[in-house]
Design a protein around this motif. Structure first.
Motif, PDB file in Angstrom:
ATOM      1  N   MET A 122       0.826  -1.222   0.000  1.00  0.00           N
ATOM      2  CA  MET A 122       0.000   0.000   0.000  1.00  0.00           C
ATOM      3  C   MET A 122       0.854   1.264   0.000  1.00  0.00           C
ATOM      4  N   THR A 123       2.139   1.137   0.343  1.00  0.00           N
ATOM      5  CA  THR A 123       2.996   2.329   0.359  1.00  0.00           C
ATOM      6  C   THR A 123       3.426   2.640  -1.078  1.00  0.00           C
ATOM      7  N   ASP A 124       4.192   3.719  -1.220  1.00  0.00           N
ATOM      8  CA  ASP A 124       4.547   4.166  -2.570  1.00  0.00           C
ATOM      9  C   ASP A 124       5.854   3.571  -3.078  1.00  0.00           C
ATOM     10  N   ILE A 125       6.782   3.332  -2.166  1.00  0.00           N
ATOM     11  CA  ILE A 125       8.110   2.828  -2.535  1.00  0.00           C
ATOM     12  C   ILE A 125       8.489   1.789  -1.482  1.00  0.00           C
ATOM     13  N   ILE A 126       9.011   0.639  -1.920  1.00  0.00           N
ATOM     14  CA  ILE A 126       9.475  -0.367  -0.960  1.00  0.00           C
ATOM     15  C   ILE A 126      10.989  -0.504  -1.071  1.00  0.00           C
ATOM     16  N   TYR A 127      11.672  -0.269   0.049  1.00  0.00           N
ATOM     17  CA  TYR A 127      13.102  -0.555   0.164  1.00  0.00           C
ATOM     18  C   TYR A 127      13.237  -1.794   1.043  1.00  0.00           C
ATOM     19  N   GLU A 151      16.013 -11.451  -2.975  1.00  0.00           N
ATOM     20  CA  GLU A 151      16.525 -11.516  -4.355  1.00  0.00           C
ATOM     21  C   GLU A 151      15.357 -11.636  -5.341  1.00  0.00           C
ATOM     22  N   GLU A 152      14.444 -12.535  -4.988  1.00  0.00           N
ATOM     23  CA  GLU A 152      13.295 -12.742  -5.865  1.00  0.00           C
ATOM     24  C   GLU A 152      12.392 -11.497  -5.884  1.00  0.00           C
ATOM     25  N   ALA A 153      12.202 -10.908  -4.724  1.00  0.00           N
ATOM     26  CA  ALA A 153      11.359  -9.710  -4.638  1.00  0.00           C
ATOM     27  C   ALA A 153      11.933  -8.590  -5.507  1.00  0.00           C
ATOM     28  N   GLU A 154      13.246  -8.537  -5.529  1.00  0.00           N
ATOM     29  CA  GLU A 154      13.901  -7.513  -6.344  1.00  0.00           C
ATOM     30  C   GLU A 154      13.703  -7.824  -7.830  1.00  0.00           C
ATOM     31  N   LYS A 155      13.890  -9.093  -8.161  1.00  0.00           N
ATOM     32  CA  LYS A 155      13.722  -9.515  -9.558  1.00  0.00           C
ATOM     33  C   LYS A 155      12.280  -9.272 -10.032  1.00  0.00           C
ATOM     34  N   TRP A 156      11.334  -9.494  -9.149  1.00  0.00           N
ATOM     35  CA  TRP A 156       9.923  -9.324  -9.498  1.00  0.00           C
ATOM     36  C   TRP A 156       9.507  -7.843  -9.557  1.00  0.00           C
TER      37      TRP A 156
END
Ligand code: HXC
Length: 261
Positions: free
Chosen positions: A118-123, A171-176
């Motif tokens: 729901m947020t705008d940017i995920i780090y 890693e996968e979250a980044e790839k996705w």
């Protein structure tokens, strides 16, 4: 006169930046009603505070949030859930017009993943774990996960995540494309989110608000409508002082002093 919170810590660690730290460490920041009430109140305060330009939400190193509070939900009946429109208040977060960055370390599962979405940017930090494990509990995502995750990563990946309930590592979250950036340490993730929030808070608040609004419209509308909407908002910004200030400052090679008008 800051309100006393029991489940979150609220701070303004940088100029123009509001920070909410979810703080139920013993329950891995499981999201119960009191916590969400406090989160909504803190966000509403930041929204109405003219000095705040951007917001960061984070948890602990071990857990961003391990989901909705299963112990609180377990005995709910259908009529209780339906009558109270259980979880509807969670989406108040999406009415906040100031940018919100999630700094995710550790578990972001179920409702925790949905909160991040729901947020705008995920780090994300090095041990961030995302997932929609509701299927293992005999339910499904209830705070937008099936919709927002699908829009973000596509049907096949979202379907696999929601149907298996498996963890998605960083890693996968980044790839996705779930995360905008990955950091080497949990502290680096939070500092990185605060850096970005401070950068955003240093821009014209009126332009920032417009930028968030137009990007969000792209999720809800056709390309032609979205482009038309963007252009109209863009035209509207020529009526602001900040457009004159920003462009004049560029030409004169000085730093703009925004009026936020
Ligand atoms: C309530 C929770 C919780 C949750 C963890 N805890 N997650 N309490 N609701 N979602 C509590 C545990 O009961 C435990 O309390 C303490 O936190 C520490 O958790 P452990 O399980 O002992 O830690 P660990 O072995 O490290 O395992 C971590 C974990 C596991 C893999 C994250 O806790 C887990 O699977 N949690 C549930 C994840 C989940 O299913 N989330 C989706 C929830 S459903 P005690 O008192 O026993 O020490 C959901 C519905 C969405 O979100 C619908 C819309 C929002």
């Amino acid at each position: 006169n800051a309100p006393a919170y029991e489940n979150i810590i609220v701070d303004t660690p940088r100029p123009g930046v509001g920070l909410v730290t979810l703080n139920r460490p013993k329950a891995l920041n499981a999201l119960n009603s009191p916590l969400f009430k406090e989160l909504n109140a803190a966000l509403a305060n930041f929204q109405s505070d003219a000095s705040i330009g951007a917001i960061v939400i984070t948890g602990s190193n071990r857990a961003f949030a391990a989901g909705a509070d299963i112990k609180e939900m377990a005995s709910k009946t259908f009529s209780e859930a339906y009558n109270a429109d259980f979880l509807a208040t969670w989406s108040q977060l999406t009415t906040i017009t100031k940018p919100i960055i999630a700094a995710v370390n550790g578990f972001a599962l179920g409702g925790g993943c949905e909160l991040a979405l729901m947020t705008d940017i995920i780090y994300a930090g090095p041990k961030a774990v995302f997932g929609q494990p509701e299927i293992k509990l005999g339910v499904i995502p209830g705070a937008g996960g099936s919709q927002r995750l699908t829009k973000l990563v596509g049907k096949s990946r979202a379907m696999e995540a929601v149907l298996t309930g498996r963890n998605i590592d960083v890693e996968e979250a980044e790839k996705w494309g779930i995360t905008a950036k990955r950091f080497d340490t949990p502290e680096g993730c939070v500092e990185g989110a605060l850096d970005t929030a401070e950068l955003i808070a240093g821009y014209s608040k009126i332009a920032v608000k417009a930028a968030k609004e137009v990007v969000n419209v792209s999720e809800e509308t056709s390309l032609a409508e979205g482009v038309r909407f963007e252009r109209r908002v863009f035209h509207g910004l020529f009526a602001t002082q900040d457009q004159k200030i920003g462009m004049k400052a560029f030409v004169e090679k000085v730093k703009p002093e925004w009026k936020h008008e």
